[in-house]
Motif scaffolding. Structure first.
Motif, PDB file in Angstrom:
ATOM      1  N   VAL A  94      15.684  32.216  -1.020  1.00  0.00           N
ATOM      2  CA  VAL A  94      14.556  31.763  -1.848  1.00  0.00           C
ATOM      3  C   VAL A  94      14.923  30.476  -2.599  1.00  0.00           C
ATOM      4  O   VAL A  94      15.951  30.405  -3.271  1.00  0.00           O
ATOM      5  N   ILE A  95      14.052  29.472  -2.471  1.00  0.00           N
ATOM      6  CA  ILE A  95      14.304  28.158  -3.074  1.00  0.00           C
ATOM      7  C   ILE A  95      13.706  28.095  -4.481  1.00  0.00           C
ATOM      8  O   ILE A  95      12.530  28.379  -4.679  1.00  0.00           O
ATOM      9  N   THR A  96      14.544  27.738  -5.431  1.00  0.00           N
ATOM     10  CA  THR A  96      14.094  27.456  -6.805  1.00  0.00           C
ATOM     11  C   THR A  96      14.648  26.076  -7.170  1.00  0.00           C
ATOM     12  O   THR A  96      15.203  25.384  -6.318  1.00  0.00           O
ATOM     13  N   GLY A  97      14.535  25.700  -8.422  1.00  0.00           N
ATOM     14  CA  GLY A  97      15.074  24.397  -8.795  1.00  0.00           C
ATOM     15  C   GLY A  97      14.925  24.102 -10.263  1.00  0.00           C
ATOM     16  O   GLY A  97      14.313  24.860 -11.014  1.00  0.00           O
ATOM     17  N   VAL A  98      15.503  22.969 -10.663  1.00  0.00           N
ATOM     18  CA  VAL A  98      15.451  22.508 -12.048  1.00  0.00           C
ATOM     19  C   VAL A  98      14.772  21.143 -12.067  1.00  0.00           C
ATOM     20  O   VAL A  98      15.082  20.276 -11.250  1.00  0.00           O
ATOM     21  N   GLN A  99      13.858  20.965 -13.028  1.00  0.00           N
ATOM     22  CA  GLN A  99      13.114  19.709 -13.126  1.00  0.00           C
ATOM     23  C   GLN A  99      13.848  18.691 -14.002  1.00  0.00           C
ATOM     24  O   GLN A  99      14.361  19.028 -15.066  1.00  0.00           O
ATOM     25  N   TYR A 100      13.888  17.443 -13.523  1.00  0.00           N
ATOM     26  CA  TYR A 100      14.476  16.340 -14.288  1.00  0.00           C
ATOM     27  C   TYR A 100      13.508  15.157 -14.290  1.00  0.00           C
ATOM     28  O   TYR A 100      13.447  14.418 -13.314  1.00  0.00           O
ATOM     29  N   PRO A 101      12.732  14.954 -15.364  1.00  0.00           N
ATOM     30  CA  PRO A 101      11.846  13.786 -15.416  1.00  0.00           C
ATOM     31  C   PRO A 101      12.643  12.500 -15.683  1.00  0.00           C
ATOM     32  O   PRO A 101      13.478  12.464 -16.584  1.00  0.00           O
ATOM     33  N   THR A 141       9.508  12.549 -11.003  1.00  0.00           N
ATOM     34  CA  THR A 141       9.728  13.932 -11.414  1.00  0.00           C
ATOM     35  C   THR A 141      10.631  14.563 -10.366  1.00  0.00           C
ATOM     36  O   THR A 141      10.188  14.952  -9.287  1.00  0.00           O
ATOM     37  N   ALA A 142      11.914  14.599 -10.691  1.00  0.00           N
ATOM     38  CA  ALA A 142      12.914  15.075  -9.730  1.00  0.00           C
ATOM     39  C   ALA A 142      13.117  16.580  -9.868  1.00  0.00           C
ATOM     40  O   ALA A 142      13.133  17.112 -10.986  1.00  0.00           O
ATOM     41  N   TYR A 143      13.269  17.238  -8.746  1.00  0.00           N
ATOM     42  CA  TYR A 143      13.586  18.667  -8.716  1.00  0.00           C
ATOM     43  C   TYR A 143      14.870  18.855  -7.916  1.00  0.00           C
ATOM     44  O   TYR A 143      14.918  18.554  -6.722  1.00  0.00           O
ATOM     45  N   TYR A 199       0.832  -1.215   0.000  1.00  0.00           N
ATOM     46  CA  TYR A 199       0.000   0.000   0.000  1.00  0.00           C
ATOM     47  C   TYR A 199       0.862   1.259   0.000  1.00  0.00           C
ATOM     48  O   TYR A 199       2.052   1.211   0.323  1.00  0.00           O
ATOM     49  N   GLY A 200       0.252   2.366  -0.365  1.00  0.00           N
ATOM     50  CA  GLY A 200       0.965   3.643  -0.341  1.00  0.00           C
ATOM     51  C   GLY A 200       0.174   4.730  -1.039  1.00  0.00           C
ATOM     52  O   GLY A 200      -0.897   4.471  -1.608  1.00  0.00           O
ATOM     53  N   TYR A 201       0.700   5.927  -0.986  1.00  0.00           N
ATOM     54  CA  TYR A 201       0.050   7.092  -1.599  1.00  0.00           C
ATOM     55  C   TYR A 201       0.781   7.497  -2.871  1.00  0.00           C
ATOM     56  O   TYR A 201       1.989   7.781  -2.842  1.00  0.00           O
ATOM     57  N   ILE A 202       0.053   7.525  -3.984  1.00  0.00           N
ATOM     58  CA  ILE A 202       0.597   8.010  -5.253  1.00  0.00           C
ATOM     59  C   ILE A 202       0.584   9.540  -5.222  1.00  0.00           C
ATOM     60  O   ILE A 202      -0.440  10.151  -4.926  1.00  0.00           O
ATOM     61  N   ASP A 203       1.733  10.160  -5.536  1.00  0.00           N
ATOM     62  CA  ASP A 203       1.791  11.634  -5.540  1.00  0.00           C
ATOM     63  C   ASP A 203       0.842  12.218  -6.582  1.00  0.00           C
ATOM     64  O   ASP A 203       0.010  13.059  -6.273  1.00  0.00           O
ATOM     65  N   GLU A 204       1.015  11.772  -7.837  1.00  0.00           N
ATOM     66  CA  GLU A 204       0.217  12.331  -8.938  1.00  0.00           C
ATOM     67  C   GLU A 204      -0.123  11.224  -9.933  1.00  0.00           C
ATOM     68  O   GLU A 204       0.721  10.372 -10.236  1.00  0.00           O
ATOM     69  N   LEU A 205      -1.338  11.260 -10.451  1.00  0.00           N
ATOM     70  CA  LEU A 205      -1.766  10.285 -11.453  1.00  0.00           C
ATOM     71  C   LEU A 205      -2.539  11.007 -12.545  1.00  0.00           C
ATOM     72  O   LEU A 205      -3.512  11.710 -12.269  1.00  0.00           O
ATOM     73  N   LYS A 206      -2.063  10.861 -13.787  1.00  0.00           N
ATOM     74  CA  LYS A 206      -2.768  11.466 -14.923  1.00  0.00           C
ATOM     75  C   LYS A 206      -2.892  10.444 -16.037  1.00  0.00           C
ATOM     76  O   LYS A 206      -1.875   9.936 -16.524  1.00  0.00           O
ATOM     77  N   GLN A 207      -4.135  10.129 -16.396  1.00  0.00           N
ATOM     78  CA  GLN A 207      -4.425   9.124 -17.424  1.00  0.00           C
ATOM     79  C   GLN A 207      -3.713   7.811 -17.068  1.00  0.00           C
ATOM     80  O   GLN A 207      -4.012   7.224 -16.042  1.00  0.00           O
ATOM     81  N   ASP A 208      -2.740   7.381 -17.879  1.00  0.00           N
ATOM     82  CA  ASP A 208      -2.098   6.102 -17.575  1.00  0.00           C
ATOM     83  C   ASP A 208      -0.623   6.251 -17.184  1.00  0.00           C
ATOM     84  O   ASP A 208       0.189   5.359 -17.383  1.00  0.00           O
ATOM     85  N   VAL A 209      -0.298   7.409 -16.601  1.00  0.00           N
ATOM     86  CA  VAL A 209       1.073   7.640 -16.112  1.00  0.00           C
ATOM     87  C   VAL A 209       1.031   7.998 -14.618  1.00  0.00           C
ATOM     88  O   VAL A 209       0.241   8.838 -14.199  1.00  0.00           O
ATOM     89  N   VAL A 210       1.880   7.327 -13.839  1.00  0.00           N
ATOM     90  CA  VAL A 210       2.003   7.577 -12.403  1.00  0.00           C
ATOM     91  C   VAL A 210       3.253   8.429 -12.176  1.00  0.00           C
ATOM     92  O   VAL A 210       4.309   8.167 -12.763  1.00  0.00           O
ATOM     93  N   TYR A 211       3.114   9.455 -11.319  1.00  0.00           N
ATOM     94  CA  TYR A 211       4.239  10.356 -11.034  1.00  0.00           C
ATOM     95  C   TYR A 211       4.585  10.325  -9.548  1.00  0.00           C
ATOM     96  O   TYR A 211       3.695  10.281  -8.704  1.00  0.00           O
ATOM     97  N   ASP A 212       5.867  10.385  -9.251  1.00  0.00           N
ATOM     98  CA  ASP A 212       6.319  10.530  -7.875  1.00  0.00           C
ATOM     99  C   ASP A 212       7.267  11.725  -7.824  1.00  0.00           C
ATOM    100  O   ASP A 212       8.274  11.749  -8.533  1.00  0.00           O
ATOM    101  N   ILE A 213       6.943  12.722  -7.017  1.00  0.00           N
ATOM    102  CA  ILE A 213       7.761  13.939  -6.932  1.00  0.00           C
ATOM    103  C   ILE A 213       8.928  13.695  -5.982  1.00  0.00           C
ATOM    104  O   ILE A 213       8.741  13.264  -4.844  1.00  0.00           O
ATOM    105  N   LYS A 214      10.125  13.972  -6.448  1.00  0.00           N
ATOM    106  CA  LYS A 214      11.333  13.843  -5.629  1.00  0.00           C
ATOM    107  C   LYS A 214      12.057  15.188  -5.573  1.00  0.00           C
ATOM    108  O   LYS A 214      12.110  15.907  -6.579  1.00  0.00           O
TER     109      LYS A 214
END
Length: 269
Positions: free
Chosen positions: A223-230, A210-212, A157-172
């Motif tokens: 101030v915190i910013t970042g770069v996204q790396y899928p 989805t890594a930041y 069991y667990g919590y999915i961060d984000e789900l859209k259509q048929d793709v599961v996302y986990d934010i890191k």
């Protein structure tokens, strides 16, 4: 018919064990003591080991046992990740967080967020951009499904961060990113598996970490910013089912061998 009736009996029985993906990750790390030993941070300038194999194994085992026993663990980096995730979900759903106190100042491009006694200042624009990426997602979706092993049924069991259509996302969130950083994390097998086995979805195309890589949050640059790396992985249900089964069985063997060290019995169903 015999196999079908066996399968029905397995499904009707209450689970003997209950696992969530980050426990499987901790166990994975424990199994890879050799790699920890050879890593650059465990060697001095002359190439000598800072910690022995035995010391590292003991540390990793204790860390795993602490996680199983839900020993409180205070981490600024983990809190920063939690806050970022909450901010993104708040923007996606256009609602305030119940966990994080937040105050936005668009003109100065900041969001001040308070959580667990800590204050973080994020760039408003950065959070907006991250939220745009997840627009239309279902977030924090609880999933669970049985994994059948030779030692009995595991409830995964667990919590999915984000789900859209048929793709599961986990934010890191991380301070440093290299591609493949999350390849051995078990979410990419566990969450799609649960969605399919529970009947919530017929198929899952892919899993994305989805890594930041975050920067800022210091006295000099608050101030915190970042770069996204899928980091995307195609999902294969047969392969993931087999891997989850095998890893769960090894984990059960560890649990039974160390039962006297486990004070929080939730893991035993």
């Amino acid at each position: 018919n015999y196999l079908n009736s066996m399968s029905m009996q397995q499904q009707q029985q209450p689970p003997k064990y209950r696992f969530y993906p980050s426990l499987l990750d901790k166990f994975e790390k424990y199994l890879r003591v050799d790699r920890e030993l050879e890593s650059f941070w465990n060697q001095d300038e002359e190439g000598n080991y800072k910690k022995t194999y035995e010391e590292l194994e003991a540390e990793l085992k204790q860390s795993l046992i602490d996680s199983i026993n839900r020993v409180p663990f205070d981490s600024e980096a983990a809190d920063k990740g939690t806050v970022f995730n909450e901010l993104v979900d708040s923007f996606v759903n256009n609602r305030r967080s119940e966990r994080v106190t937040m105050k936005g100042d668009i003109k100065n491009d900041i969001i001040i967020a308070e959580y667990n006694g800590r204050t973080f200042i994020f760039s408003y624009h950065f959070v907006c951009k991250a939220a745009e990426y997840f627009y239309g997602c279902v977030n924090q979706l609880l999933v669970s499904a049985p994994v059948h092993t030779k030692y009995g049924t595991v409830e995964l069991y667990g919590y999915i961060d984000e789900l859209k259509q048929d793709v599961v996302y986990d934010i890191k969130t991380t301070s440093k990113y290299e591609f493949g950083k999350y390849s051995e994390y078990w979410q990419r097998h566990a969450y799609p598996y649960c969605l399919i086995e529970s009947g919530q979805m017929d198929s899952v195309k892919a899993f994305e970490f989805t890594a930041y890589a975050l920067k800022g949050g210091t006295g000099r640059t608050p101030v915190i910013t970042g770069v996204q790396y899928p980091e995307v992985y195609a999902y294969n249900h047969e392969t993931s089912t087999m891997l989850l089964q095998q890893h769960s069985e090894r984990f059960i063997e560890f649990l039974e061998a160390n039962r006297e060290l486990i004070t929080d019995k939730k893991i035993f169903g």
